[in-house]
Design a protein around this motif. Sequence first.
Motif, PDB file in Angstrom:
ATOM      1  N   ALA A   1       4.347  11.975  -1.797  1.00  0.00           N
ATOM      2  CA  ALA A   1       4.890  10.522  -2.092  1.00  0.00           C
ATOM      3  C   ALA A   1       6.061  10.419  -0.884  1.00  0.00           C
ATOM      4  O   ALA A   1       6.030   9.480  -0.175  1.00  0.00           O
ATOM      5  CB  ALA A   1       5.403  10.499  -3.188  1.00  0.00           C
ATOM      6  N   LYS A   2       6.762  11.401  -0.806  1.00  0.00           N
ATOM      7  CA  LYS A   2       7.783  11.262   0.329  1.00  0.00           C
ATOM      8  C   LYS A   2       7.299  11.286   1.703  1.00  0.00           C
ATOM      9  O   LYS A   2       7.920  10.320   2.625  1.00  0.00           O
ATOM     10  CB  LYS A   2       8.872  12.574   0.151  1.00  0.00           C
ATOM     11  N   LYS A   3       6.138  12.000   2.042  1.00  0.00           N
ATOM     12  CA  LYS A   3       5.587  11.972   3.296  1.00  0.00           C
ATOM     13  C   LYS A   3       5.145  10.717   3.664  1.00  0.00           C
ATOM     14  O   LYS A   3       5.400  10.016   4.766  1.00  0.00           O
ATOM     15  CB  LYS A   3       4.519  13.009   3.558  1.00  0.00           C
ATOM     16  N   LEU A   4       4.437   9.947   2.779  1.00  0.00           N
ATOM     17  CA  LEU A   4       3.856   8.739   2.991  1.00  0.00           C
ATOM     18  C   LEU A   4       4.998   7.579   3.177  1.00  0.00           C
ATOM     19  O   LEU A   4       4.801   6.686   4.154  1.00  0.00           O
ATOM     20  CB  LEU A   4       2.894   8.322   1.633  1.00  0.00           C
ATOM     21  N   LEU A   5       5.863   7.775   2.208  1.00  0.00           N
ATOM     22  CA  LEU A   5       7.102   6.872   2.236  1.00  0.00           C
ATOM     23  C   LEU A   5       7.855   6.994   3.608  1.00  0.00           C
ATOM     24  O   LEU A   5       8.158   6.039   4.325  1.00  0.00           O
ATOM     25  CB  LEU A   5       8.110   6.996   1.305  1.00  0.00           C
ATOM     26  N   ASP A   6       7.995   8.266   4.332  1.00  0.00           N
ATOM     27  CA  ASP A   6       8.750   8.313   5.506  1.00  0.00           C
ATOM     28  C   ASP A   6       7.949   7.654   6.507  1.00  0.00           C
ATOM     29  O   ASP A   6       8.248   7.218   7.419  1.00  0.00           O
ATOM     30  CB  ASP A   6       8.836   9.875   5.765  1.00  0.00           C
ATOM     31  N   GLN A   7       6.465   7.870   6.475  1.00  0.00           N
ATOM     32  CA  GLN A   7       5.465   7.168   7.492  1.00  0.00           C
ATOM     33  C   GLN A   7       5.820   5.657   7.528  1.00  0.00           C
ATOM     34  O   GLN A   7       5.733   5.073   8.380  1.00  0.00           O
ATOM     35  CB  GLN A   7       4.226   7.387   7.398  1.00  0.00           C
ATOM     36  N   GLY A   8       5.858   5.027   6.130  1.00  0.00           N
ATOM     37  CA  GLY A   8       6.101   3.800   6.095  1.00  0.00           C
ATOM     38  C   GLY A   8       7.609   3.219   6.742  1.00  0.00           C
ATOM     39  O   GLY A   8       7.612   2.291   7.400  1.00  0.00           O
ATOM     40  N   TYR A   9       8.577   4.239   6.550  1.00  0.00           N
ATOM     41  CA  TYR A   9      10.054   3.844   7.296  1.00  0.00           C
ATOM     42  C   TYR A   9       9.736   3.998   8.558  1.00  0.00           C
ATOM     43  O   TYR A   9      10.089   3.042   9.357  1.00  0.00           O
ATOM     44  CB  TYR A   9      11.001   4.334   6.747  1.00  0.00           C
TER      45      TYR A   9
ATOM     46  N   GLU B   1       0.901  -1.103  -0.026  1.00  0.00           N
ATOM     47  CA  GLU B   1      -0.060   0.043  -0.055  1.00  0.00           C
ATOM     48  C   GLU B   1       0.738   1.403   0.035  1.00  0.00           C
ATOM     49  O   GLU B   1       0.717   2.268  -0.657  1.00  0.00           O
ATOM     50  CB  GLU B   1      -0.951  -0.126   1.404  1.00  0.00           C
ATOM     51  N   PHE B   2       1.932   1.400   0.779  1.00  0.00           N
ATOM     52  CA  PHE B   2       2.682   2.478   0.797  1.00  0.00           C
ATOM     53  C   PHE B   2       3.426   2.827  -0.488  1.00  0.00           C
ATOM     54  O   PHE B   2       3.417   3.911  -1.017  1.00  0.00           O
ATOM     55  CB  PHE B   2       3.871   2.379   2.101  1.00  0.00           C
ATOM     56  N   THR B   3       3.840   1.753  -1.207  1.00  0.00           N
ATOM     57  CA  THR B   3       4.812   1.801  -2.396  1.00  0.00           C
ATOM     58  C   THR B   3       3.629   2.191  -3.512  1.00  0.00           C
ATOM     59  O   THR B   3       3.977   2.970  -4.167  1.00  0.00           O
ATOM     60  CB  THR B   3       5.536   0.713  -2.715  1.00  0.00           C
ATOM     61  N   ASP B   4       2.500   1.799  -3.472  1.00  0.00           N
ATOM     62  CA  ASP B   4       1.588   1.810  -4.499  1.00  0.00           C
ATOM     63  C   ASP B   4       1.092   3.240  -4.438  1.00  0.00           C
ATOM     64  O   ASP B   4       0.741   3.829  -5.619  1.00  0.00           O
ATOM     65  CB  ASP B   4       0.252   0.933  -4.400  1.00  0.00           C
ATOM     66  N   VAL B   5       0.819   3.620  -3.248  1.00  0.00           N
ATOM     67  CA  VAL B   5       0.255   5.047  -3.211  1.00  0.00           C
ATOM     68  C   VAL B   5       1.216   6.218  -3.464  1.00  0.00           C
ATOM     69  O   VAL B   5       1.180   7.327  -3.990  1.00  0.00           O
ATOM     70  CB  VAL B   5      -0.585   5.546  -1.803  1.00  0.00           C
ATOM     71  N   ALA B   6       2.280   6.027  -3.026  1.00  0.00           N
ATOM     72  CA  ALA B   6       3.862   6.612  -3.413  1.00  0.00           C
ATOM     73  C   ALA B   6       3.782   6.779  -4.908  1.00  0.00           C
ATOM     74  O   ALA B   6       4.056   8.068  -5.469  1.00  0.00           O
ATOM     75  CB  ALA B   6       4.906   6.225  -2.681  1.00  0.00           C
TER      76      ALA B   6
ATOM     77  N   LEU C   1      12.191   4.548  -4.681  1.00  0.00           N
ATOM     78  CA  LEU C   1      10.866   5.499  -4.694  1.00  0.00           C
ATOM     79  C   LEU C   1      11.170   6.798  -3.782  1.00  0.00           C
ATOM     80  O   LEU C   1      10.823   7.701  -4.126  1.00  0.00           O
ATOM     81  CB  LEU C   1       9.711   4.771  -4.041  1.00  0.00           C
ATOM     82  N   ARG C   2      11.633   6.595  -2.901  1.00  0.00           N
ATOM     83  CA  ARG C   2      11.988   7.736  -1.853  1.00  0.00           C
ATOM     84  C   ARG C   2      12.964   8.663  -2.463  1.00  0.00           C
ATOM     85  O   ARG C   2      13.001   9.524  -2.409  1.00  0.00           O
ATOM     86  CB  ARG C   2      12.484   7.222  -0.561  1.00  0.00           C
ATOM     87  N   ASP C   3      14.085   8.098  -3.279  1.00  0.00           N
ATOM     88  CA  ASP C   3      15.085   8.917  -3.924  1.00  0.00           C
ATOM     89  C   ASP C   3      14.425   9.851  -4.925  1.00  0.00           C
ATOM     90  O   ASP C   3      14.586  10.879  -5.324  1.00  0.00           O
ATOM     91  CB  ASP C   3      16.065   8.004  -4.452  1.00  0.00           C
ATOM     92  N   GLN C   4      13.310   9.016  -5.764  1.00  0.00           N
ATOM     93  CA  GLN C   4      12.690   9.643  -6.793  1.00  0.00           C
ATOM     94  C   GLN C   4      11.921  10.693  -6.208  1.00  0.00           C
ATOM     95  O   GLN C   4      11.501  11.673  -6.839  1.00  0.00           O
ATOM     96  CB  GLN C   4      11.774   8.662  -7.491  1.00  0.00           C
ATOM     97  N   ALA C   5      11.167  10.330  -5.079  1.00  0.00           N
ATOM     98  CA  ALA C   5      10.237  11.531  -4.431  1.00  0.00           C
ATOM     99  C   ALA C   5      11.244  12.933  -4.017  1.00  0.00           C
ATOM    100  O   ALA C   5      11.005  13.916  -4.233  1.00  0.00           O
ATOM    101  CB  ALA C   5       9.693  11.047  -3.268  1.00  0.00           C
TER     102      ALA C   5
END
Length: 422
Positions: free
Chosen positions: A285-293, A268-273, A310-314
């Motif tokens: 995207a970065k905010k959501l990925l940060d929450q996942g980490y 879910e985290f990667t899909d929504v990002a 993905l985070r690098d891309q964000a």
Amino acid sequence: MSKLRFAPIFILLAAVSVTTALPLAGMAPLAYAADDSAKAETVRPEIGKPLQAAQALLKEEKFKEALAKIAETDAVSDKTAYEIYFIDRLRGAAAARAGDTKLAGSSFEAVIASGRLTPDEQAKIVHALGSLYYDAEDYPKAIIWLTRSLKEGGNDPQTRTLLIQSYYLSNDIPRATSELQKDIAADESAGRTPSEQTLKLLVSCALKANDKPAYLSSLEKLNTYYPKKEYWLDILSRIQSKPGFSDHLTLDLYRLKAAAVQLQTSGEFTDVAQLALLAGFPAEAKKLLDQGYQSGVLGSGPDAAKQKRLRDQANKGIADDQRTMAQSEASVSSTKEGTGQLNLGYALVTAGQFDKGLALMESGLKKGGLKRTEDAKLHLGIAYQLAGQKDKAIEAFKSVQGTDGTADLARLWIVQVNHPLK
């Protein structure tokens, strides 16, 4: 839905004392009389003595022996109405304590039919009969007596709950649903919060009737007043699977899920990002990925490298946006339609630039020429919510219409804003 449990026997015994003194013929008047007209009435010794013995046995909690003693009076002929009344009254109390619901019910029905009870006594026994039949799972009779109890004794909430459960348990789901809806509407009109038990029973009615729209609407109402993670997950799943729900709202569904209960899985985290990046919102995207980490869902396992990319891309997208921001603002402001301003404004809001971003979104919405106006109003509501402007968020969400799922999401956003999970 679990069946409610009450203790009707104790109600019966409160209304019918087992220590009542019997007025025997030929003796001085004793303490008990059902009403003033009964004071001069007596019972004959051949009836009174077995009943007195039965009372003593009841005090010793020998209920079957007490019933046997009372049965001795059956052989006495030509009993007066008063004698019959006293026999039924004591037999009902003994049968209730012995667990003989059928005998207790018929005995107390006869007591009520005698017309010798005071209004207060009758109200207690009518209610007790309804409770007794409910506990014995004789729901048709429970409905009769609980209905009478409400009519004669006032709108007692516990009695009404038992009545509605009796409709439910006797499979009269339409009547149970109708009565529950009346109670909920009355509570809401009076500014009261409907009870969780009432709302859960309404959900159960819809489930039992296999009425999917009714189940979703009743579950939403339950979640409005008593929000829980499991309710949210069920609601969001059903909203997404509703006929007509548009695939282009997948990102918006995830946004609501992230706000209401947080995303649950690494997928879910990667899909929504990815969806946020494709939509041009790298900060989101970065905010959501940060929450996942931070939650430990991301950063390990076979997909760790993909998650890092993905985070690098964000991060790169955020840097690019900052570098070209002035040019982007000039470009979207010069267009004849407001989509560009709305998207850029939302990107700024997700990056924490609330005032600037909201101003652009408001301007874009006023400019018009939008392909999806309802989506724009939904996104403006989300942006207000992110900026902490609750009242404006609710106002925006209330303006959203449409049948493709936008109105459903907006309605649920109002619930989330007003009743966030604790």
